[in-house]
Design a protein around this motif. Sequence first.
Motif, PDB file in Angstrom:
ATOM      1  N   LYS A 136      17.544  18.242  77.895  1.00 11.21           N
ATOM      2  CA  LYS A 136      17.250  17.478  79.114  1.00 11.21           C
ATOM      3  C   LYS A 136      16.833  16.064  78.708  1.00 11.21           C
ATOM      4  CE  LYS A 136      15.653  21.562  81.597  1.00 11.21           C
ATOM      5  NZ  LYS A 136      14.414  22.318  81.861  1.00 11.21           N
TER       6      LYS A 136
ATOM      7  N   ASN B 278       8.287  19.827  71.818  1.00 11.40           N
ATOM      8  CA  ASN B 278       9.081  20.263  72.965  1.00 11.40           C
ATOM      9  C   ASN B 278      10.553  20.021  72.710  1.00 11.40           C
ATOM     10  OD1 ASN B 278      10.547  19.085  75.638  1.00 11.40           O
ATOM     11  ND2 ASN B 278       9.412  20.941  76.046  1.00 11.40           N
TER      12      ASN B 278
ATOM     13  N   SER C  97      12.147  26.232  74.079  1.00  9.77           N
ATOM     14  CA  SER C  97      11.468  26.119  72.785  1.00  9.77           C
ATOM     15  C   SER C  97      10.675  27.384  72.498  1.00  9.77           C
ATOM     16  CB  SER C  97      10.522  24.910  72.782  1.00  9.77           C
ATOM     17  OG  SER C  97      11.227  23.753  73.182  1.00  9.77           O
TER      18      SER C  97
HETATM   19  P1  ADP Z   1      12.902  23.197  76.701  1.00  9.64           P
HETATM   20  O1  ADP Z   1      13.295  24.279  77.679  1.00  9.64           O
HETATM   21  O2  ADP Z   1      12.225  23.735  75.488  1.00  9.64           O
HETATM   22  O3  ADP Z   1      12.142  22.087  77.356  1.00  9.64           O
HETATM   23  P2  ADP Z   1      15.502  21.953  76.974  1.00  9.64           P
HETATM   24  O4  ADP Z   1      15.731  22.767  78.187  1.00  9.64           O
HETATM   25  O5  ADP Z   1      15.392  20.478  77.123  1.00  9.64           O
HETATM   26  O6  ADP Z   1      14.248  22.534  76.152  1.00  9.64           O
HETATM   27  O7  ADP Z   1      16.698  22.146  75.947  1.00  9.64           O
HETATM   28  C1  ADP Z   1      17.034  23.390  75.381  1.00  9.64           C
HETATM   29  C2  ADP Z   1      18.484  23.406  75.017  1.00  9.64           C
HETATM   30  O8  ADP Z   1      18.830  22.286  74.235  1.00  9.64           O
HETATM   31  C3  ADP Z   1      18.878  24.620  74.213  1.00  9.64           C
HETATM   32  O9  ADP Z   1      19.649  25.471  75.033  1.00  9.64           O
HETATM   33  C4  ADP Z   1      19.701  24.040  73.047  1.00  9.64           C
HETATM   34  O10 ADP Z   1      20.893  24.740  72.813  1.00  9.64           O
HETATM   35  C5  ADP Z   1      19.997  22.629  73.538  1.00  9.64           C
HETATM   36  N1  ADP Z   1      20.271  21.685  72.448  1.00  9.64           N
HETATM   37  C6  ADP Z   1      19.516  21.385  71.379  1.00  9.64           C
HETATM   38  N2  ADP Z   1      20.138  20.511  70.578  1.00  9.64           N
HETATM   39  C7  ADP Z   1      21.322  20.232  71.148  1.00  9.64           C
HETATM   40  C8  ADP Z   1      22.438  19.402  70.769  1.00  9.64           C
HETATM   41  N3  ADP Z   1      22.445  18.698  69.649  1.00  9.64           N
HETATM   42  N4  ADP Z   1      23.501  19.380  71.611  1.00  9.64           N
HETATM   43  C9  ADP Z   1      23.512  20.109  72.755  1.00  9.64           C
HETATM   44  N5  ADP Z   1      22.500  20.914  73.147  1.00  9.64           N
HETATM   45  C10 ADP Z   1      21.417  20.970  72.350  1.00  9.64           C
END
Ligand code: ADP
Length: 404
Positions: free
Chosen positions: A202, A326, A362
């Motif tokens: 996000k 996060n 996370s």
């Molecule tokens: P949180 O729920 O911990 O706040 P987010 O919802 O922002 O985290 O993001 C989680 C997602 O980010 C995971 O599903 C992961 O696959 C994705 N993600 C992490 N790195 C990348 C990347 N380089 N490209 C695309 N998606 C990613």
Amino acid sequence: MTLRTIDSLGPLAGKRVVVRCDLNVPLRDGVITDDGRVRASVPTLTTLVAQGARVIVVSHLGRPDGAPDAKYSLAPVAAKLGELLDRSVGFAADTVGSDAAAKVAALGDGEVLVLENLRFNAGETSKNEAERTAFAGELAEFADAVVSDGFGVVHRKQASVYELEQLRPSAAGLLIAAELDVLDRLTENPERPYAVVLGGSKVSDKLGVIAHLLPRVDALLIGGGMLFTFLAATGHKVGSSLLESDQIETVQGYLTEAAERGVDIVLPTDVVVAASFSADADHVVAAADSIEATPFGASGLGLDIGPETATAFADRIRGSKTVFWNGPMGVFELAPFAAGTRVVAEALTEVDGLSVVGGGDSAAAVRQLGFEDDQFGHISTGGGASLEFLEGKKLPGLEVLGWQ
Ligand code: ADP
Ligand code: MG
């Protein structure tokens, strides 16, 4: 911290208490893959049961479109809650309909009932205040008192989070109180060095927090999907990786401000680049400034931080006294792209100080990778909520509970 507590509601024996929990767990084929949020809701529910309250649990799950959708039913969550509370937990097939009304009326002292997904009702998340208030009014029919304990949603102005709390005597549950305790320690005089690690997908949501964090932290480590906007801001090509082009200028501003303030923004020096978004895709490690120089050219996708970066991040994390993390470092759901997230999680478990993991994905990531909750100082149930708190925003779901 001022927040109305459950005690302020007076004796609750025989009273109907509607508890707004955040039971928005990840499901795969109807099976809960991470029950962290269900477990986190147990202390408040146990307390209310012990007092002999008639406990009515409400929550959302996923993003149904304001109408019933079996795939987002809370039924499996109610079953899980029964297991964790070690007692029978009722379930109503609607939220404010005839089944809910009948089951609420039949509820005995110390019994627990889960109502169906709040978001099966358009009023829950409506932008229209009157519609939200009307739905909150229907929920309030079931309540002598309201306990708000869904920390993951306190940043949302939604019927069960904001309007309902104003229609009945209301207080914060134990989860919200515990979460705020930790977030307070991250904002009021955190022990230094203080590092914040950001990742996930996000991107634009999370970029906003950086402006507020820069004056407070010593280092900002950037991984996950947002790293590519940073690499682009420093003049590098990022292939087909996640990129928010319209944020590049903002990010350049952050880089300048960080330099002026003496805050280290630590960017990846290497990245795992894949031919496509799948677990069996070809992938290679590339220098962060040569993402398009792999065999996949401009169609290469950066799906994880590289090993050199992971080690550098881990060193930085271990050397800090306060760490907030996060957002996964990569697409940890696919095994070949989970290494960066694993190394960072491992380093957090070794922090000699306060380590906090925030964010639904996370939290799911660290558990999926085999870590135990107690290896971290705290695992927050709310990603967006904790970030907005750290940004210094006023959160509607806390304001209605007397938070200032
Ligand atoms: P949180 O729920 O911990 O706040 P987010 O919802 O922002 O985290 O993001 C989680 C997602 O980010 C995971 O599903 C992961 O696959 C994705 N993600 C992490 N790195 C990348 C990347 N380089 N490209 C695309 N998606 C990613
Ligand atoms: Mg998420």
